[in-house]
Design a protein around this motif. Structure first.
Motif, short mmCIF file in Angstrom:
data_model
loop_
_atom_site.label_atom_id
_atom_site.label_comp_id
_atom_site.label_asym_id
_atom_site.label_seq_id
_atom_site.Cartn_x
_atom_site.Cartn_y
_atom_site.Cartn_z
N LEU A 101 0.83 -1.20 0.00
CA LEU A 101 0.00 0.00 0.00
C LEU A 101 0.87 1.25 0.00
O LEU A 101 0.57 2.24 -0.64
N THR A 102 1.97 1.20 0.77
CA THR A 102 2.95 2.27 0.76
C THR A 102 4.15 1.80 -0.05
O THR A 102 4.67 0.72 0.20
N THR B 498 2.71 6.83 0.36
CA THR B 498 1.58 6.08 0.89
C THR B 498 0.48 6.04 -0.17
O THR B 498 0.56 6.72 -1.19
N TRP B 499 -0.55 5.25 0.10
CA TRP B 499 -1.63 5.14 -0.85
C TRP B 499 -2.29 6.50 -1.08
O TRP B 499 -2.59 6.88 -2.19
N ARG B 502 -0.14 8.67 -3.17
CA ARG B 502 -0.16 8.29 -4.58
C ARG B 502 -1.37 8.91 -5.27
O ARG B 502 -1.27 9.39 -6.39
N ARG B 503 -2.50 8.93 -4.54
CA ARG B 503 -3.69 9.57 -5.12
C ARG B 503 -3.43 11.05 -5.36
O ARG B 503 -3.94 11.63 -6.33
#
Lengths: 172, 548
Positions: A101-102, B498-499, B502-503
């Motif tokens: 996820l990271t 992090t997710w 990224r967004r």
């Protein structure tokens, strides 16, 4: 950062690494489900006033909910990781990408390497895999490459250690 | 080397097997050690013996005997309660006095034996510290490993003209330093240049000092004052927030001590509880005490700050940066210039408003860098910049801002948690109707409102830059810190996404540095910056991996 100016590192980790990640995720999954069964049973049977009646009647709802929420991650993780985890050594710089996820990209110049370790946990030994740990004077400049084929890791560790000795630069 | 008898365990309660004080102390007459100071051949890439002063004659030295006056006093607090206990339990009989006296004598004997069995000397290019009180141990410190020397004079030592000398060897763990507790000030001044000179000479590069200058005992003729902080600047102290909680710590300590001593003297908890109840029934007294403590915060904090940072001086001496400070415990910390890789300038919110800042050095292999690395106490910001620029090196370029999406993320982080809390409070009001939740609702909404300027300020703090020699990274609002590090200290790069990042198309760019905290993070840089910046600072590292 797929479309950035950085290209992907050249080498994938061993395909067997998917098995490793799956096994590790399964172990975590079993522990999590076991824990939620215990918690669900304990809270459901406690008779505390704040516990809703529908939950007290169905203490298995908690582990089911946990299972439903985590299963997609469990299934996806090995494949996503296998796509993300890559490494490359060129120009005396180790470039590695990893994460689920990271995501992380690490650049470690061989001239700053202090120690090179290869490690094998029992799961890795079973699958013939190894983890390469490259340490510099800084934790942020250190890299861990997981899921390498044992022979690849051994060769890389050997090569890095020799080259690091030749290039040793003690500015740090 | 040791005498025939092994001294007894110091805390052995049985007096029978304790030897009389006259029992032969282990003999420590000067052992014959090769007096030649240098073992390594000249020109072998190491240090040149010709430029070094000959080390002091090689003899075992003990700590100053005056330390014997300190030791028993230092042990007194831990001894007092057991002694009082013996006297109370024994009913002040002759026998209990005898036991107490034996305890006292034992302490003194222990101190004497410890003093007799602790020696240090220079053997060649090593410092050897020998201890043979209970088990024999020899600690050998190669002088080229010495990274810093920390001389401090706690109050008792100061009265007697003694000092505590700590030698930082850069080794990790608890063994990172050796301590000579109780040498005379003259001896400390004599040892310091020997310890530091060797370390410096062992290095690859020798900077800006002629090695022929003899180490002058005393102040050192080649000391060069970089800055002496005037006393009026001590008034900035409370702005840093340091020691502000001292009044509470003091009150807590006093209450704890009262409980402990009360127990010891048989007053017991009942009396304490009665006192507590008595106080509880007089809330005005409690409120007054709380107000008093709060009002005392800046004053007591300021006084503490002044005591610790009295007459702060930063000197350059012999290739070392030497920071001296303190009113009661005068402390002097030497940082080897060769190992200094940069500095960090820290400003709290109140400090920024007043235009003042603090500074720390970023040093490779420095143990306890939070207290040792301090370069400057709270001083005007322009002074902090000019002193760090002068002593280590300036950063001469602009700090580049991070993309606007970073501002949104700062704002979201500063506001959203409080809004969630407010929503929870609103839900609870709706569910229970209790007016208590209104307090929570109002409070969380207020904090969310405060989050707006805080988030914007956080965004303005974010920045990174490179001036061709040094890399800088800045972040933080309530405590804004800007690190400035030499390019050669960079050991690697780590980009982290992090997710959520990224967004948003941003990353955290961590500059790996083999000194200080190990890594300095530039938060929420754009994807273009995250590749362009490392490629600009260390082009040869990134070049193989850029798309052509």
């Amino acid at each position: 950062m797929s479309s950035g100016p950085l290209r992907d590192p050249a080498n994938r980790v061993s395909p067997k690494a998917r098995g490793l990640w799956l096994l590790e995720a399964l172990i975590g999954f079993v522990l999590l489900i076991g824990g939620s069964i215990l918690v669900g049973g304990w809270v459901g049977g406690s008779g505390w006033s704040w516990v809703p009646d529908w939950f007290a009647a169905r203490p298995w709802a908690l582990p089911v909910a946990v299972g439903v929420l985590t299963t997609p991650f469990l299934v996806a993780e090995p494949f996503v990781r296998y796509r993300v985890h890559r490494w490359e050594l060129s120009g005396d710089v180790l470039y590695a990408r990893q994460g689920f996820l990271t995501r992380e990209w690490v650049f470690v110049p061989v001239s700053r390497i202090q120690t090179v370790d290869k490690e094998q946990g029992w799961l890795e030994r079973m699958l013939g895999l190894a983890t390469l740990e490259v340490r510099t004077a800084s934790h942020a400049g250190s890299s861990t490459i997981k899921g390498l084929d044992y022979l690849v890791a051994a060769g890389l560790a050997e090569g890095l250690a020799q080259r690091a000795e030749q290039l040793r630069d003690d500015a740090t | 080397m040791t005498g025939p008898t092994q001294p007894p365990q110091p805390d052995d309660p049985s007096p029978d097997d304790r030897p009389p004080p006259s029992d032969g102390p282990p003999s420590f007459e000067a052992p014959a050690v090769d007096p030649s100071p240098v073992g390594s051949p000249p020109g072998g890439g190491g240090w040149d013996p010709g430029t070094l002063p000959a080390p002091a004659p090689v003899t075992s030295r003990r700590l100053s005997p005056k330390v014997l006056l300190i030791d028993p006093v230092r042990m007194l607090p831990s001894l007092l309660l057991p002694l009082a206990g013996v006297l109370v339990v024994g009913g002040f009989s002759g026998r209990s006095y005898l036991w107490a006296a034996l305890g006292l004598v034992g302490t003194v004997v222990f101190a004497v034996i410890r003093w007799l069995t602790f020696t240090y000397d220079f053997a060649g290019d090593r410092l050897e510290i020998k201890r043979s009180l209970i088990s024999r141990s020899v600690r050998t410190i190669p002088l080229e490993r010495v990274r810093g020397v920390d001389v401090s004079t706690p109050p008792m030592h100061r009265l007697l003209g003694l000092a505590v000398l700590k030698i930082d060897t850069g080794a990790s763990g608890g063994d990172g330093e050796a301590t000579l507790d109780g040498v005379t000030l003259g001896e400390a001044e004599r040892l310091r240049p020997i310890l530091l000179r060797r370390a410096r000479a062992a290095g690859v590069e020798v900077e800006d000092v002629t090695p022929e200058v003899a180490p002058s005992p005393g102040q050192g003729a080649d000391a060069d004052v970089i800055v002496a902080v005037p006393r009026t600047w001590l008034l900035y102290g409370p702005l840093s927030g340091a020691y502000l909680l001292t009044p509470f710590a003091l009150a807590g300590g006093a209450i704890g001590l009262a409980f402990q001593w009360g127990d010891e003297f048989g007053l017991g908890r009942d009396a304490a509880l009665t006192a507590g109840e008595w106080l509880w029934e007089r809330p005005s007294l409690l409120v007054a005490a709380a107000v008093l403590l709060v009002v005392a915060m800046p004053f007591v904090g300021g006084v503490m700050y002044a005591v610790f940072n009295w007459n702060f001086r930063l000197n350059r001496r012999d290739g070392y940066l030497v920071a001296e400070r303190g009113l009661i415990n005068r402390r002097s910390v030497s940082l080897e210039s060769r190992r200094v890789r940069g500095y960090e300038i820290v400003e709290g919110l109140a400090e920024r408003w007043a235009g003042v800042a603090r500074a720390w050095a970023i040093v490779t292999g420095l143990g306890d860098s939070e207290t040792r690395g301090q370069l400057l106490p709270v001083v005007p910001r322009h002074v902090a910049l000019s002193v760090t620029g002068d002593a280590i090196g300036p950063y001469e370029a602009e700090v580049r801002p991070h993309p606007p999406i970073a501002r949104n993320r700062r704002l979201f982080r500063a506001i959203a948690p409080w809004l969630v809390l407010a929503a929870v409070a609103a839900a609870l009001i709706w569910a229970t109707g209790s007016p208590l939740w209104w307090v929570l609702l109002v409070l969380s909404l207020l904090l969310a409102a405060v989050g707006v300027p805080l988030g914007i300020d956080r965004y303005h703090s974010l920045g990174h830059g490179y001036d061709g020699v040094r890399v800088t990274v800045r972040s933080g609002s309530l405590r804004r810190a800007q690190a400035v590090v030499e390019r050669r200290a960079v050991v690697g790069w780590r980009l982290r996404q992090t997710w959520f990042q990224r967004r948003a198309g941003v990353l955290t760019m961590i500059t790996g540095v083999g000194a200080g905290k190990g890594g300095y993070s530039a938060i929420d840089v754009s994807e273009a910056q995250a590749t362009a910046f490392p490629a600009e600072v260390t082009p040869e590292w990134l070049a193989p991996f850029l798309k052509t």
